[in-house]
Design a protein around this motif. Structure first.
Motif, PDB file in Angstrom:
ATOM      1  N   LEU A   4     -28.892 -12.360 -26.989  1.00  0.00           N
ATOM      2  CA  LEU A   4     -29.033 -12.762 -25.591  1.00  0.00           C
ATOM      3  C   LEU A   4     -30.356 -13.468 -25.358  1.00  0.00           C
ATOM      4  O   LEU A   4     -30.415 -14.490 -24.670  1.00  0.00           O
ATOM      5  N   VAL A   5     -31.424 -12.964 -25.932  1.00  0.00           N
ATOM      6  CA  VAL A   5     -32.734 -13.596 -25.807  1.00  0.00           C
ATOM      7  C   VAL A   5     -32.701 -14.995 -26.410  1.00  0.00           C
ATOM      8  O   VAL A   5     -33.227 -15.949 -25.813  1.00  0.00           O
ATOM      9  N   ASP A   6     -32.061 -15.152 -27.553  1.00  0.00           N
ATOM     10  CA  ASP A   6     -31.953 -16.476 -28.178  1.00  0.00           C
ATOM     11  C   ASP A   6     -31.183 -17.445 -27.297  1.00  0.00           C
ATOM     12  O   ASP A   6     -31.567 -18.608 -27.149  1.00  0.00           O
ATOM     13  N   VAL A   7     -30.094 -16.992 -26.697  1.00  0.00           N
ATOM     14  CA  VAL A   7     -29.304 -17.850 -25.818  1.00  0.00           C
ATOM     15  C   VAL A   7     -30.122 -18.272 -24.605  1.00  0.00           C
ATOM     16  O   VAL A   7     -30.122 -19.439 -24.216  1.00  0.00           O
ATOM     17  N   VAL A   8     -30.838 -17.345 -24.006  1.00  0.00           N
ATOM     18  CA  VAL A   8     -31.662 -17.654 -22.843  1.00  0.00           C
ATOM     19  C   VAL A   8     -32.753 -18.640 -23.225  1.00  0.00           C
ATOM     20  O   VAL A   8     -33.048 -19.581 -22.466  1.00  0.00           O
ATOM     21  N   LYS A   9     -33.371 -18.483 -24.385  1.00  0.00           N
ATOM     22  CA  LYS A   9     -34.413 -19.418 -24.828  1.00  0.00           C
ATOM     23  C   LYS A   9     -33.836 -20.819 -25.018  1.00  0.00           C
ATOM     24  O   LYS A   9     -34.453 -21.804 -24.616  1.00  0.00           O
ATOM     25  N   LEU A  50     -31.200 -22.066 -23.527  1.00  0.00           N
ATOM     26  CA  LEU A  50     -30.852 -22.613 -22.216  1.00  0.00           C
ATOM     27  C   LEU A  50     -32.085 -23.058 -21.440  1.00  0.00           C
ATOM     28  O   LEU A  50     -32.033 -24.044 -20.711  1.00  0.00           O
ATOM     29  N   SER A  51     -33.186 -22.346 -21.611  1.00  0.00           N
ATOM     30  CA  SER A  51     -34.398 -22.693 -20.870  1.00  0.00           C
ATOM     31  C   SER A  51     -35.070 -23.943 -21.455  1.00  0.00           C
ATOM     32  O   SER A  51     -35.818 -24.612 -20.778  1.00  0.00           O
ATOM     33  N   ARG A  52     -34.799 -24.281 -22.697  1.00  0.00           N
ATOM     34  CA  ARG A  52     -35.390 -25.464 -23.334  1.00  0.00           C
ATOM     35  C   ARG A  52     -34.676 -26.747 -22.905  1.00  0.00           C
ATOM     36  O   ARG A  52     -35.211 -27.824 -23.039  1.00  0.00           O
ATOM     37  N   GLN A  53     -33.466 -26.618 -22.445  1.00  0.00           N
ATOM     38  CA  GLN A  53     -32.697 -27.816 -22.090  1.00  0.00           C
ATOM     39  C   GLN A  53     -33.143 -28.430 -20.813  1.00  0.00           C
ATOM     40  O   GLN A  53     -33.565 -28.100 -19.869  1.00  0.00           O
TER      41      GLN A  53
END
Length: 63
Positions: A53-58, A60-63
């Protein structure tokens, strides 16, 4: 001769009680080991999911 039979019965009864108690304690110890293992597996799965989940959020936040 009668006292010998009574003595054998008492010894047999004591051995039976001891073995029954020992087997009960061993069974309970095994149940505890299995429970601790189940907890460990569950925690590992949850940590893995949190990391995903942390990887997915990271990402998404980079886009």
């Amino acid at each position: 001769m009668m006292w010998f039979i009574i003595l054998l019965v008492l010894i047999g009864l004591i051995v039976y009680v001891f073995l029954h108690a020992y087997n009960t304690l061993q069974r309970k110890a095994q149940e505890i080991r299995e429970s601790l293992s189940n907890i460990s597996v569950t925690m590992s799965k949850k940590v893995g999911l949190i990391n995903q989940l942390v990887d997915v959020v990271k990402k998404l936040s980079r886009q």
